[in-house]
Write a protein that holds these residues in place. Structure first.
Motif, mmCIF file in Angstrom:
data_model
loop_
_atom_site.group_PDB
_atom_site.id
_atom_site.type_symbol
_atom_site.label_atom_id
_atom_site.label_comp_id
_atom_site.label_asym_id
_atom_site.label_seq_id
_atom_site.Cartn_x
_atom_site.Cartn_y
_atom_site.Cartn_z
ATOM 1 N N VAL A 43 -74.924 -92.608 -81.618
ATOM 2 C CA VAL A 43 -74.405 -91.288 -81.259
ATOM 3 C C VAL A 43 -72.975 -91.116 -81.762
ATOM 4 O O VAL A 43 -72.620 -90.069 -82.318
ATOM 5 C CB VAL A 43 -74.484 -91.090 -79.732
ATOM 6 C CG1 VAL A 43 -73.796 -89.780 -79.327
ATOM 7 C CG2 VAL A 43 -75.941 -91.072 -79.271
ATOM 8 N N HIS A 88 -82.534 -87.190 -74.095
ATOM 9 C CA HIS A 88 -81.762 -85.975 -73.832
ATOM 10 C C HIS A 88 -80.289 -86.293 -74.070
ATOM 11 O O HIS A 88 -79.757 -87.265 -73.513
ATOM 12 C CB HIS A 88 -81.966 -85.484 -72.399
ATOM 13 C CG HIS A 88 -81.142 -84.279 -72.074
ATOM 14 N ND1 HIS A 88 -81.477 -83.018 -72.506
ATOM 15 C CD2 HIS A 88 -79.977 -84.151 -71.378
ATOM 16 C CE1 HIS A 88 -80.563 -82.153 -72.082
ATOM 17 N NE2 HIS A 88 -79.646 -82.822 -71.406
ATOM 18 N N ILE A 89 -79.648 -85.502 -74.901
ATOM 19 C CA ILE A 89 -78.248 -85.735 -75.248
ATOM 20 C C ILE A 89 -77.430 -84.503 -74.877
ATOM 21 O O ILE A 89 -77.743 -83.389 -75.318
ATOM 22 C CB ILE A 89 -78.083 -86.037 -76.748
ATOM 23 C CG1 ILE A 89 -78.866 -87.295 -77.122
ATOM 24 C CG2 ILE A 89 -76.611 -86.210 -77.112
ATOM 25 C CD1 ILE A 89 -78.828 -87.621 -78.603
ATOM 26 N N ASN A 90 -76.435 -84.715 -74.063
ATOM 27 C CA ASN A 90 -75.488 -83.656 -73.723
ATOM 28 C C ASN A 90 -74.175 -83.963 -74.447
ATOM 29 O O ASN A 90 -73.517 -84.964 -74.165
ATOM 30 C CB ASN A 90 -75.260 -83.597 -72.213
ATOM 31 C CG ASN A 90 -74.355 -82.440 -71.829
ATOM 32 O OD1 ASN A 90 -74.337 -81.414 -72.492
ATOM 33 N ND2 ASN A 90 -73.586 -82.606 -70.764
ATOM 34 N N LEU A 91 -73.820 -83.113 -75.380
ATOM 35 C CA LEU A 91 -72.674 -83.357 -76.250
ATOM 36 C C LEU A 91 -71.561 -82.361 -75.935
ATOM 37 O O LEU A 91 -71.810 -81.160 -75.807
ATOM 38 C CB LEU A 91 -73.114 -83.226 -77.706
ATOM 39 C CG LEU A 91 -72.121 -83.589 -78.802
ATOM 40 C CD1 LEU A 91 -71.707 -85.043 -78.690
ATOM 41 C CD2 LEU A 91 -72.736 -83.305 -80.167
ATOM 42 N N ALA A 127 -70.165 -87.711 -74.904
ATOM 43 C CA ALA A 127 -71.595 -87.424 -74.809
ATOM 44 C C ALA A 127 -72.224 -88.247 -73.705
ATOM 45 O O ALA A 127 -71.713 -89.306 -73.323
ATOM 46 C CB ALA A 127 -72.287 -87.720 -76.141
ATOM 47 N N SER A 128 -73.335 -87.734 -73.193
ATOM 48 C CA SER A 128 -74.167 -88.479 -72.245
ATOM 49 C C SER A 128 -75.590 -88.484 -72.774
ATOM 50 O O SER A 128 -76.071 -87.479 -73.314
ATOM 51 C CB SER A 128 -74.113 -87.856 -70.855
ATOM 52 O OG SER A 128 -74.615 -86.531 -70.882
ATOM 53 N N VAL A 129 -76.248 -89.635 -72.629
ATOM 54 C CA VAL A 129 -77.591 -89.806 -73.164
ATOM 55 C C VAL A 129 -78.508 -90.341 -72.068
ATOM 56 O O VAL A 129 -78.168 -91.319 -71.392
ATOM 57 C CB VAL A 129 -77.606 -90.788 -74.357
ATOM 58 C CG1 VAL A 129 -79.020 -90.934 -74.917
ATOM 59 C CG2 VAL A 129 -76.647 -90.331 -75.445
ATOM 60 N N VAL A 148 -69.417 -92.502 -74.878
ATOM 61 C CA VAL A 148 -70.838 -92.176 -74.748
ATOM 62 C C VAL A 148 -71.399 -92.892 -73.518
ATOM 63 O O VAL A 148 -71.384 -94.124 -73.442
ATOM 64 C CB VAL A 148 -71.627 -92.594 -76.000
ATOM 65 C CG1 VAL A 148 -73.103 -92.204 -75.842
ATOM 66 C CG2 VAL A 148 -71.042 -91.963 -77.248
ATOM 67 N N VAL A 188 -74.632 -93.843 -71.287
ATOM 68 C CA VAL A 188 -76.050 -94.033 -71.566
ATOM 69 C C VAL A 188 -76.787 -94.426 -70.290
ATOM 70 O O VAL A 188 -76.339 -95.315 -69.557
ATOM 71 C CB VAL A 188 -76.272 -95.112 -72.644
ATOM 72 C CG1 VAL A 188 -77.765 -95.288 -72.922
ATOM 73 C CG2 VAL A 188 -75.535 -94.749 -73.927
ATOM 74 N N ARG A 226 -80.867 -86.572 -81.296
ATOM 75 C CA ARG A 226 -82.097 -86.794 -80.528
ATOM 76 C C ARG A 226 -83.267 -87.102 -81.457
ATOM 77 O O ARG A 226 -84.096 -87.976 -81.173
ATOM 78 C CB ARG A 226 -82.393 -85.541 -79.698
ATOM 79 C CG ARG A 226 -83.631 -85.648 -78.831
ATOM 80 C CD ARG A 226 -83.850 -84.361 -78.078
ATOM 81 N NE ARG A 226 -85.023 -84.447 -77.236
ATOM 82 C CZ ARG A 226 -85.926 -83.459 -77.114
ATOM 83 N NH1 ARG A 226 -85.770 -82.342 -77.794
ATOM 84 N NH2 ARG A 226 -86.958 -83.597 -76.318
ATOM 85 N N ALA A 286 -76.523 -82.386 -81.352
ATOM 86 C CA ALA A 286 -77.254 -83.125 -80.329
ATOM 87 C C ALA A 286 -78.736 -83.232 -80.673
ATOM 88 O O ALA A 286 -79.362 -84.284 -80.461
ATOM 89 C CB ALA A 286 -77.070 -82.449 -78.972
#
Length: 258
Positions: free
Chosen positions: A177, A128-131, A151-153, A189, A191, A115, A111
């Motif tokens: 990502v 901010h990346i939550n993987l 993932a969330s960005v 993903v 976003v 980033r 992550a």
């Protein structure tokens, strides 16, 4: 003579100007970028070597402008957020991590690398990346579908009032990502794009400059510093003449002192 010299040194120090250190521990490239941004917004800025770190720099502004400088730099996403890569996080020796610890480290470092790539894009303030990388079964049963990574960005970018288009599209973020994670699909993903409005003030020279504790217009700064330097020279000359006269008038006292 010593008193006159002390007065001269004090006056010269006063003429050098009162500045405030607004950021420490910066690389030279980032420090230069911050100085350019501040001076484009009419705030005088300079950099000095940071005594607390090798090859690190301190950015300074006049004391009266430090609050405005912080506001301008924050709106420009400076200094850039620190990113810890694989080499800084992943253990290089010592105890062997468990399987769960290794997976957590892999998620975090991946992550951070993603980033880092997003922050390289011009106009991106922060990301901010939550993987989530599910644990893989050692033995895959027939007919079972292994869980896919997701993932969330959250991306913050600079947006002008006239043209608020982001520097990168949501689809481009998904592609970037997903390509960086094995078996991840772009559809996995999520976003969120957030615009950070900023002023498009025209480039202009610094309106005020600092001379000691006084903020003066930029055009009169050189004149005032020259005047103070001239006064320092006059004081130094008068102090030398006074010492010479006193020495000539009391040779006995001088000889006794020697």
């Amino acid at each position: 003579m010593s008193a006159a010299r002390a007065v001269v040194l004090a006056a010269c120090a006063w003429a050098a100007g009162c500045t405030s250190e607004i950021y420490h521990g910066l690389g030279e490239q980032e420090a230069n970028e911050m100085i350019v941004v501040l001076e484009q917004r009419g705030i005088e800025a300079s950099k000095d070597a940071d005594p607390e770190g090798d090859a690190m720099w301190v950015v300074k502004t006049p004391s009266h402008a430090r609050v405005e400088a912080w506001r301008v730099l924050e709106s420009e996403g400076l200094p850039r957020p620190a990113v810890r890569g694989v080499g800084e996080v992943y253990p290089s020796g010592g105890l062997i991590p468990t399987e769960s610890e290794e997976r957590a480290l892999l998620q975090y470092t991946t992550a951070q690398e993603l980033r880092r790539g997003l922050l390289k894009l011009d106009g991106v303030v922060d990301a901010h990346i939550n993987l989530v990388m599910p644990k893989r079964a050692r033995v895959q049963l027939p007919g079972t579908v292994p869980p896919k990574p997701r993932a969330s960005v959250v991306l913050r970018y600079k947006a002008a009032a006239e043209a608020g288009a982001p520097p990168v599209s949501e689809d481009e973020v998904r592609q970037l990502v997903s390509w960086g994670v094995e078996d991840m699909e772009p559809e996995s993903v999520a976003v969120v794009m957030k615009a950070e409005s900023r002023s498009l003030a025209p480039i202009k020279p610094a309106a005020l400059s600092q001379v000691g504790p006084i903020a003066v217009s930029t055009g009169t700064k050189g004149w005032l510093q020259g005047l103070i330097a001239g006064l320092c020279v006059v004081i130094l000359v008068l102090g030398g003449l006074l010492a010479f006269v006193l020495t000539k008038r009391s040779p006995t006292a001088v000889a006794a002192a020697e």
